[in-house]
Enzyme design. Structure first.
Site, mmCIF file in Angstrom:
data_model
loop_
_atom_site.group_PDB
_atom_site.id
_atom_site.type_symbol
_atom_site.label_atom_id
_atom_site.label_comp_id
_atom_site.label_asym_id
_atom_site.label_seq_id
_atom_site.Cartn_x
_atom_site.Cartn_y
_atom_site.Cartn_z
ATOM 1 N N ASP A 203 2.043 -7.010 -0.722
ATOM 2 C CA ASP A 203 1.981 -6.310 -2.152
ATOM 3 C C ASP A 203 3.216 -6.222 -3.117
ATOM 4 O OD1 ASP A 203 1.442 -5.299 -4.240
ATOM 5 O OD2 ASP A 203 0.770 -2.600 -3.867
ATOM 6 N N GLY B 217 1.868 5.922 -5.599
ATOM 7 C CA GLY B 217 1.266 4.539 -4.333
ATOM 8 C C GLY B 217 0.993 3.867 -4.302
ATOM 9 N N GLY B 218 -0.603 3.623 -4.279
ATOM 10 C CA GLY B 218 -1.256 2.421 -4.643
ATOM 11 C C GLY B 218 -2.330 3.829 -4.283
#
Lengths: 864, 210
Positions: A166, A53-54
């Site tokens: 995002d 997750g990023g």
């Protein structure tokens, strides 16, 4: 060793230690099935990691108090080092926690343990939208059914002042119960602003470099996010709800089309595609009204996008669109009383705003239009009717969407100019009505280009920005313009020479009258110059046409008429294409035109004209890539035939062009097939005496000549010349072309005296008009003069050819031919000069790779 | 370390407790092997997990004549190599640990290790700017406090070679630390070997014992 560690360090120390223990618990969970040494973050017990997750870490944890699973997002330490950053993250997480929306994953709380910030988020089981998209193409209605709730989740967050930053298919979860949830929201501020936040101090964006940008956002081996980033995100400027709208539209485009709107393997290529507006093609299976809506969300300038997500979603609502019914295979609009649904009252009011379209576009109107076209020409009319009715329907739909969008923008208290927007809608409607009214006149001369003209209707969605060009309102000028249009049309429909010439004369008269009437109105001027330019082109006057097109282009631009500007640019390519010296210019212009067409959604007929004109430029160029020209003509033919049907004059013309290009490419047999096909239809549509039939006949003659059937070729070419002379007059450029071709056939049969009669007459014409393409005339005249023993004329003509070549450039093969001819013409008068020319010719021949010419030069130098 | 092999055998035979003990004994060390060598913090548990999983599956191919530490480091290095290849296309063809630095593969990715201490952070980032082979030995020395001989034992390379790499790596490292500090705006002067040693000690203190 660490027993003496100070209290100041203890916090950070436990941060690393905590991370180590989490890793251990995750490994235990993975390999042993349970966390033997469970780690607690606040009251949550960590179970295992949850995918990438990023720049944060996402963990699955259990909340023992409420006995539920939660997703824990660990904020990357680098993002929460400063107290300000921590405050910002905490504030944003709290704002998210206050948002409860059925389409957004719920944020429970934000906490901190041992210096580690974490956010507890609702754990959503299911798969993400990316996986669904990967399953293959889905019908557009299903795509909308997934995206609209996701968009609604975004809108709900925007209402609270939260931006996602995002949005992408990977961040939309499809729950097993069918619910659509947007995840990984907002917290972005701390976690996911890869550009600004993680840049090292003192480094500029340029230094960072495009590769670096991509890598910053890289998680594992997946590079995803840059594809969804709006230009303002690249630029590092303010990011807001409209940035999410951009990302949403990239994702929606991708879902509908199967490819992202902007393609680029690097960040730089992506950005270039965005700023240049280079868009992936839109498939025919998805309605164009959706395309218009999505494209607006993809505007570079945030101000030009939809005012907000809700306006976008209102426009996208298919249940508010009219139900379709069909007649003769054509979808038409019908009024359906607005179904009562889930929408809020403000949207209901806007649903009615677009409904008035039903007053002017309905079943009966469609039937009338179809009848008028069929009456105008039973051959090509029905196919054109299908195309035209389709265009009119799409336009009406777009108008209704625009009307609702204008309404929604006004309801949402966005700054807007209601008077201007309504005026724009009215002008759009007027433009549309004029098209319908013209169609109903059932005049074949006007209707033959009706479908092409409808491509120039301005998109009503422009009214959302009040970008609608003004509609010319001088009835006199409009009448003249219509007369010219009619003349242009008449030349391609009416049978017989008289009809053609008188149509041209009427057109010329109107062309002279229109400019003074048009006055200073750029909208009128643009249309007038455009029609006059085409008239000049039809009359074989590309230089004059160019002047008109240039003026028209300026006027079209100053009146914001993008479709007309594009159409003029396309014609301008042809006007320039005939001049081999300006090949590069023609190519540049063609590229520019292609960009303009892409921005309009690639109207098929304009696109096919551009292909044809590009091919013409190639055919006229010094190094003609004829195979490429054939490909372009083939594409043009497909587009034209698909749109207008096989019997339409435009299709016949394109078929003829293809035949000519096949000839040049040395594929004479295929050319003959194509040309016979075209001639068959042409004889029905135009008759035997029509100059366009003559053009086809001439091209057929050329292909027969190439195949060696000189006798039949001569017959065809002579007939073609006679028809053209009769219908166009002796001085017409097209007549001269026919002369040249006939002369070529005669020359091949060594009938040089006959050929010279035609060539000398033609040369006079060419010189009078100072035409660009004089080289071949001089070569032919010189060679034939040489053959009949007129050495003075041969030297004169071949010398002139050489000068033309030196000025405009020519292939080595052309040079070899002319120099060899000159050498022969000088052999007796000036042997030394002849020898030099012969040697030069030999060099040219070697350069050209022509063994035949090389042998000829050798033979000449050896004394023949 | 015969007992670790015994734990492994027991784990293979289905004894979860033995597995848990083995993980408890080595997970911190292996975690720190990967922590400063990934481009994405989420990968750390996965890579550590893979390493332990392979100790189980690769056991048969390892006769047991080496120490367990050397065994697990050999696997960890393979896991790292595969990870780097999967992340970077250029690394897929040829990945020479003695030539390539992490910063060559992805120049702008920060370490998943973050410290408030500027010098410690500079050291951490600088370690990603030396060839990966040197980074491995330098981190074993600075993170774990291992001697050259211990490093040699763990990696199965002669102590002299380790010393050579440490010396070469340190020269490059000092230059990189200086640059990192300069970027951070706090120091522009020479960074000595003593400076590096001092900040490494601080880093180990922050980390706590394995």
């Amino acid at each position: 060793m660490t027993s003496s560690s100070s209290g100041e360090l203890a916090e950070t120390s436990s941060g690393w230690a905590l991370a180590d223990r989490i890793v251990q618990a995750c490994v235990e969970h993975q390999l042993l099935g349970e966390a033997v040494h469970p780690v607690a973050l606040g009251r949550y017990r960590v179970e295992r990691p949850l995918g990438a997750g990023g720049m944060g870490q996402l963990l699955l944890a259990r909340d023992p108090d409420l006995d539920r699973r939660v997703a824990l997002k660990l904020i990357h330490p680098a993002q929460s080092r400063s107290p300000e950053a921590r405050q910002r993250i905490v504030a944003e997480a709290r704002a998210m926690a206050r948002l409860s929306d059925p389409n957004v994953a719920q944020v429970y709380e934000v906490g901190e343990v041992g210096g580690q910030l974490f956010v507890a988020i609702e754990y959503i089981e299911g798969h993400d939208l990316r996986a669904w998209l990967d399953e293959g193409p889905h019908p557009w209605r299903e795509v909308l059914a997934k995206f609209r709730p996701a968009g609604s989740g975004l809108a709900a967050a925007h209402d609270k002042g939260i931006t996602h930053r995002d949005f992408k298919p990977d961040n939309v979860m499809l729950q097993t119960n069918g619910r659509v949830r947007v995840v990984d929201f907002g917290l972005a501020l701390g976690i996911k602003t890869p550009i600004g936040e993680s840049m090292l101090p003192g480094e500029s964006r340029e230094q960072l470099g495009p590769g670096g940008l991509l890598q910053l956002t890289r998680t594992g081996a997946v590079v995803g996010t840059p594809a969804y980033m709006a230009p303002e995100q690249w630029a590092g400027s303010t990011v807001d709800a409209r940035t999410d709208q951009f990302a949403f539209c990239v994702a929606l485009f991708e879902a509908l089309v199967g490819a992202r709107p902007f393609s680029g393997k690097t960040a730089a290529a992506l950005q270039r595609a965005q700023t240049e507006g280079t868009l992936t093609q839109w498939p025919t299976t998805v309605p164009r009204w959706i395309r218009q809506i999505v494209l607006r969300g993809l505007q570079i300038e945030p101000e030009q996008r939809w005012p907000n997500m809700r306006a976008l979603l209102t426009a996208l609502d298919p249940s508010r669109r009219r139900r379709r019914w069909t007649i003769a295979g054509v979808g038409l609009l019908a009024v359906v009383s607005a179904s009562l649904g889930l929408a809020v009252p403000a949207q209901d009011r806007c649903a009615d705003a677009g409904a008035s379209v039903a007053e002017w576009w309905h079943e009966a109107r469609a039937v009338e239009v179809t009848a008028a076209l069929t009456q105008a020409d039973p051959g090509w009319g029905p196919a054109s009717a299908v195309a035209l009715v389709g265009q009119l329907e799409a336009h009406a739909e777009a108008w209704s969407v625009a009307a609702r969008g204008v309404c929604a923008a006004q309801q949402s208290s966005e700054p807007s100019d209601p008077v201007a927007a309504q005026g724009c809608l009215a002008r759009s409607r007027q433009q549309w009505s004029e098209t319908v009214a013209q169609a109903l006149e059932a005049d074949p001369a006007l209707l033959v280009s009706a479908v092409a003209r409808a491509e120039l209707l301005t998109d009503p969605l422009g009214c959302l920005d009040t970008k609608m060009p003004s509609v010319p309102d001088s009835p006199d000028a409009l009448r003249y313009i219509a007369t010219i249009e009619r003349s242009l049309g008449a030349m391609s429909v009416r049978a017989g020479a008289d009809g053609y010439l008188s149509a041209m004369q009427q057109g010329r008269a109107a062309a002279q009258a229109v400019i003074p009437v048009a006055g200073q109105d750029p909208a009128l001027l643009a249309r007038a110059e455009w029609t006059i330019g085409r008239l000049e082109l039809a009359d074989g006057q590309p230089r004059v046409a160019e002047l008109h097109f240039r003026r028209g282009l300026r006027a079209a631009r100053s009146s914001d008429d993008a479709p007309l500007a594009a159409a003029i640019t396309v014609e301008l390519v042809y006007a320039i294409a005939t001049d081999r010296e300006r090949f590069a210019e023609a190519q540049d212009l063609a590229d520019e035109a292609a960009g303009m067409l892409a921005a309009l959604g690639d109207p098929p007929l304009l696109g096919s004209r551009l292909d044809s004109h590009r091919a013409s430029a190639i055919a006229h160029s010094v190094q003609g890539e004829h195979a490429q020209a054939v490909t372009l003509h083939e594409r043009a033919l497909r587009a034209t035939r698909d749109t207008l049907g096989a019997a339409h004059p435009q299709t016949i013309a394109v078929l003829g062009n293809l035949g000519a290009a096949l000839n040049y490419a040395g594929r004479a047999e295929e050319a003959e097939l194509r040309l016979r096909e075209a001639l068959t239809v042409a004889l029905q549509s135009w008759g035997a005496d029509h100059p366009r039939t003559a053009t086809l006949l001439g091209t057929l003659g050329l292909s027969r000549m190439r195949q060696g059937d000189l006798e039949q070729a001569t017959i065809d070419l002579r007939k073609s010349l006679e028809i053209r002379e009769r219908s166009l007059g002796s001085a017409h450029a097209h007549v001269n072309d026919a002369r040249y071709n006939l002369a070529s056939a005669l020359r091949r049969q060594q009938r040089h005296a006959e050929a010279l009669t035609l060539l000398e007459l033609g040369l006079t014409q060419v010189q009078t008009r100072a035409e660009a393409r004089q080289g071949p005339w001089w070569v032919a005249t010189g060679e034939s003069s040489l053959a009949v023993g007129n050495l003075d004329r041969a030297r004169e003509a071949l010398g002139a050819a050489l000068r033309v070549f030196e000025r405009t450039g020519a292939s080595p093969g052309d040079y070899a031919r002319v120099r060899l001819g000159l050498a022969r013409a000088w052999r007796d008068a000036d042997p030394e000069r002849a020898r030099v020319l012969g040697e030069e010719a030999r060099v040219d021949a070697v350069e050209a790779g022509s063994e035949k010419r090389e042998a000829e030069a050798d033979a000449f130098l050896a004394g023949e | 370390m015969q007992d670790e092999y015994e734990l492994l055998e027991a784990w293979r035979a289905g004894d979860k407790r033995a597995g848990s003990q083995l993980i408890a004994a080595r997970s911190r060390e292996i975690t720190w092997f990967f922590r400063n060598k990934v481009f994405d913090v989420d990968m750390v548990p996965d890579l550590v997990g893979q390493t332990f999983l392979r100790t189980v599956t690769a056991r048969d191919r390892f006769a047991g004549e080496t120490s367990f530490r050397r065994f697990i480091y050999a696997i960890a290095q393979n896991v790292l190599r595969e990870y780097l290849r999967s992340v970077d296309k250029r690394a897929r063809e040829e990945l020479d640990f003695l030539e390539v630095c992490l910063s060559d593969l992805q120049p702008r990715t920060m370490s998943s290790l973050q410290s408030e201490k500027v010098q410690v952070q500079a050291l951490i980032e600088a370690l990603r700017q030396v060839p990966i082979g040197d980074q491995v030995v330098l981190e074993m020395k600075y993170f774990e406090g291992m001697s050259a001989r211990e490093v040699g034992d763990a990696l199965g390379i002669p102590e002299g070679t380790v010393r050579g790499r440490l010396a070469r790596g340190l020269t490059r490292l000092r230059e990189q630390v200086r640059e990192q500090l300069e970027v951070a705006g706090s120091r522009g002067t020479e960074v000595t070997a003593e400076d590096v040693e001092q900040w490494a000690t601080e880093l180990r203190r922050l980390r706590g014992p394995s």
